[in-house]
Design a protein around this motif. Sequence first.
Motif, PDB file in Angstrom:
ATOM      1  N   GLY A  96       0.780  -1.216   0.000  1.00 15.05           N
ATOM      2  CA  GLY A  96       0.000   0.000   0.000  1.00 15.05           C
ATOM      3  C   GLY A  96       0.820   1.279   0.000  1.00 15.05           C
ATOM      4  O   GLY A  96       0.255   2.375   0.117  1.00 15.05           O
ATOM      5  N   ASP A  97       2.136   1.170  -0.159  1.00 15.22           N
ATOM      6  CA  ASP A  97       2.991   2.364  -0.162  1.00 15.22           C
ATOM      7  C   ASP A  97       2.704   3.242  -1.373  1.00 15.22           C
ATOM      8  O   ASP A  97       2.358   2.744  -2.454  1.00 15.22           O
ATOM      9  CB  ASP A  97       4.474   1.975  -0.171  1.00 15.22           C
ATOM     10  N   ALA A  98       2.869   4.539  -1.202  1.00 14.22           N
ATOM     11  CA  ALA A  98       2.701   5.465  -2.318  1.00 14.22           C
ATOM     12  C   ALA A  98       3.823   5.255  -3.337  1.00 14.22           C
ATOM     13  O   ALA A  98       4.967   4.966  -2.984  1.00 14.22           O
ATOM     14  CB  ALA A  98       2.727   6.908  -1.810  1.00 14.22           C
ATOM     15  N   GLN A  99       3.479   5.369  -4.600  1.00 15.55           N
ATOM     16  CA  GLN A  99       4.459   5.191  -5.671  1.00 15.55           C
ATOM     17  C   GLN A  99       5.505   6.299  -5.631  1.00 15.55           C
ATOM     18  O   GLN A  99       5.188   7.473  -5.463  1.00 15.55           O
ATOM     19  CB  GLN A  99       3.762   5.191  -7.032  1.00 15.55           C
ATOM     20  N   ARG A 100       6.775   5.917  -5.789  1.00 18.24           N
ATOM     21  CA  ARG A 100       7.879   6.883  -5.852  1.00 18.24           C
ATOM     22  C   ARG A 100       8.549   6.755  -7.216  1.00 18.24           C
ATOM     23  O   ARG A 100       8.963   5.661  -7.606  1.00 18.24           O
ATOM     24  CB  ARG A 100       8.886   6.635  -4.731  1.00 18.24           C
ATOM     25  N   GLN A 101       8.658   7.856  -7.936  1.00 18.82           N
ATOM     26  CA  GLN A 101       9.218   7.829  -9.277  1.00 18.82           C
ATOM     27  C   GLN A 101      10.387   8.802  -9.451  1.00 18.82           C
ATOM     28  O   GLN A 101      10.810   9.046 -10.577  1.00 18.82           O
ATOM     29  CB  GLN A 101       8.129   8.149 -10.296  1.00 18.82           C
ATOM     30  N   ASP A 102      10.910   9.349  -8.351  1.00 20.87           N
ATOM     31  CA  ASP A 102      12.073  10.215  -8.507  1.00 20.87           C
ATOM     32  C   ASP A 102      13.270   9.378  -8.937  1.00 20.87           C
ATOM     33  O   ASP A 102      13.437   8.216  -8.528  1.00 20.87           O
ATOM     34  CB  ASP A 102      12.369  10.965  -7.208  1.00 20.87           C
ATOM     35  N   LEU A 103      14.108   9.952  -9.789  1.00 22.61           N
ATOM     36  CA  LEU A 103      15.205   9.216 -10.415  1.00 22.61           C
ATOM     37  C   LEU A 103      16.151   8.599  -9.399  1.00 22.61           C
ATOM     38  O   LEU A 103      16.551   7.425  -9.536  1.00 22.61           O
ATOM     39  CB  LEU A 103      15.979  10.146 -11.352  1.00 22.61           C
ATOM     40  N   ALA A 104      16.495   9.331  -8.369  1.00 24.10           N
ATOM     41  CA  ALA A 104      17.470   8.832  -7.395  1.00 24.10           C
ATOM     42  C   ALA A 104      16.962   7.571  -6.700  1.00 24.10           C
ATOM     43  O   ALA A 104      17.708   6.583  -6.561  1.00 24.10           O
ATOM     44  CB  ALA A 104      17.782   9.923  -6.372  1.00 24.10           C
ATOM     45  N   THR A 105      15.704   7.585  -6.267  1.00 27.47           N
ATOM     46  CA  THR A 105      15.147   6.426  -5.561  1.00 27.47           C
ATOM     47  C   THR A 105      15.032   5.217  -6.473  1.00 27.47           C
ATOM     48  O   THR A 105      15.408   4.092  -6.100  1.00 27.47           O
ATOM     49  CB  THR A 105      13.764   6.779  -4.985  1.00 27.47           C
ATOM     50  N   VAL A 106      14.504   5.418  -7.691  1.00 25.26           N
ATOM     51  CA  VAL A 106      14.321   4.304  -8.622  1.00 25.26           C
ATOM     52  C   VAL A 106      15.682   3.738  -9.037  1.00 25.26           C
ATOM     53  O   VAL A 106      15.861   2.506  -9.103  1.00 25.26           O
ATOM     54  CB  VAL A 106      13.520   4.753  -9.852  1.00 25.26           C
ATOM     55  N   ALA A 107      16.660   4.592  -9.314  1.00 27.73           N
ATOM     56  CA  ALA A 107      17.977   4.123  -9.740  1.00 27.73           C
ATOM     57  C   ALA A 107      18.659   3.325  -8.635  1.00 27.73           C
ATOM     58  O   ALA A 107      19.255   2.263  -8.886  1.00 27.73           O
ATOM     59  CB  ALA A 107      18.836   5.305 -10.161  1.00 27.73           C
TER      60      ALA A 107
END
Length: 362
Positions: free
Chosen positions: A42-53
């Motif tokens: 149920g976590d909110a989606q995170r799409q910032d480059l640093a986190t995804v990379a």
Amino acid sequence: MKLLDTLHRWTGGLIGLVLALLGLSGTILLHKGLWIGVPGAGDAQRQDLATVAAATEKLMALPGDPQGIIYATPRLGLHQLRFGEDAGLYANQSGEVALRWGSQWERPELWLFDFHHHLFAGDSGEWVIGIAGLCGLFFVVSGIILWWRTRRTFQLRLWPKRMSRPAIVMHHRDLGIVVAPLLLLSIVTGTMMIFRPFALGVVAPFGPVAETAKALDLPKYKGGPLADRPDFAAMLAEARRRYPAAEFRILSLPRKPGDPISLRMRQQAEWLPNGRTTIWFDAATGKVLGAHDALAMPPGAQAFNKAYPLHSAKVGGLALQILMTMSGLSLTLLGSLALWSFWFRRPKPAKRPVKKTLLAST
């Protein structure tokens, strides 16, 4: 009309069980995010480059030769990592493993998906589902035609008045006419994803068929062998530079030597949850081999790309989810009761009167 009625009944009797099971499994999958039961879902989606990379580098370095990542969505806040032989894991968006499995049979959402799309039989199962879809389309259209004769006796019931054959037939007829538009949407969009000629016929009004077919066949690229440590962060950064507002959706490693690394993205105007915007990278050097902008596809191809999100209620919010849930449950009910009434509640043939022979006495 009698021939149409006979074909309608036999179609329901023979294909009713398949349609009922597809309706039920599809309905359950519509709400996968509510029952998946994994920490972080149920976590909110995170799409910032640093986190995804950072998460990508961490997950792709895990032992076991990962094949790719399906990134978290607004409905499911977990990354899914794929391995060979149906193994995989869920990880939170920081790259921490939340759950592992060694086979799809350990996760109900995975084997339900396999059943709904392949009947546990791969490409052969897809053909069966496609044929069932075409039969279902005939079933709905012929049912509408047959209902017209008895329209004056219409009574809407969610369940038959009694479990007799006449009551089931009446319920089947009247419920079917109410949900017919929803069934058509489910069946047409589902069949489009399996039979390309059928899909091209459906989207033909949006543009030339040849142009649409050509656009749906994505280009193929060749590169070098997969590097020991691909620079995924650099690839993601290049992808974000090209499509600043797009979501990262699926990262896939080469299936065989020479194939590229592919990254699917979803631009904001795309309905498809995993998008069709794709960038291909040389597996050896990480350099871009090519890119495909889904929003630049011809209208017919873009119409085709809307079939899956409509079928799975990935667009339209809660309203479409409710409508498609009604469609799936109705298909389950209509299919199963059609099977029951056809095979187990068929009218018994009338007995012919036996003529008694009078023997003359001698």
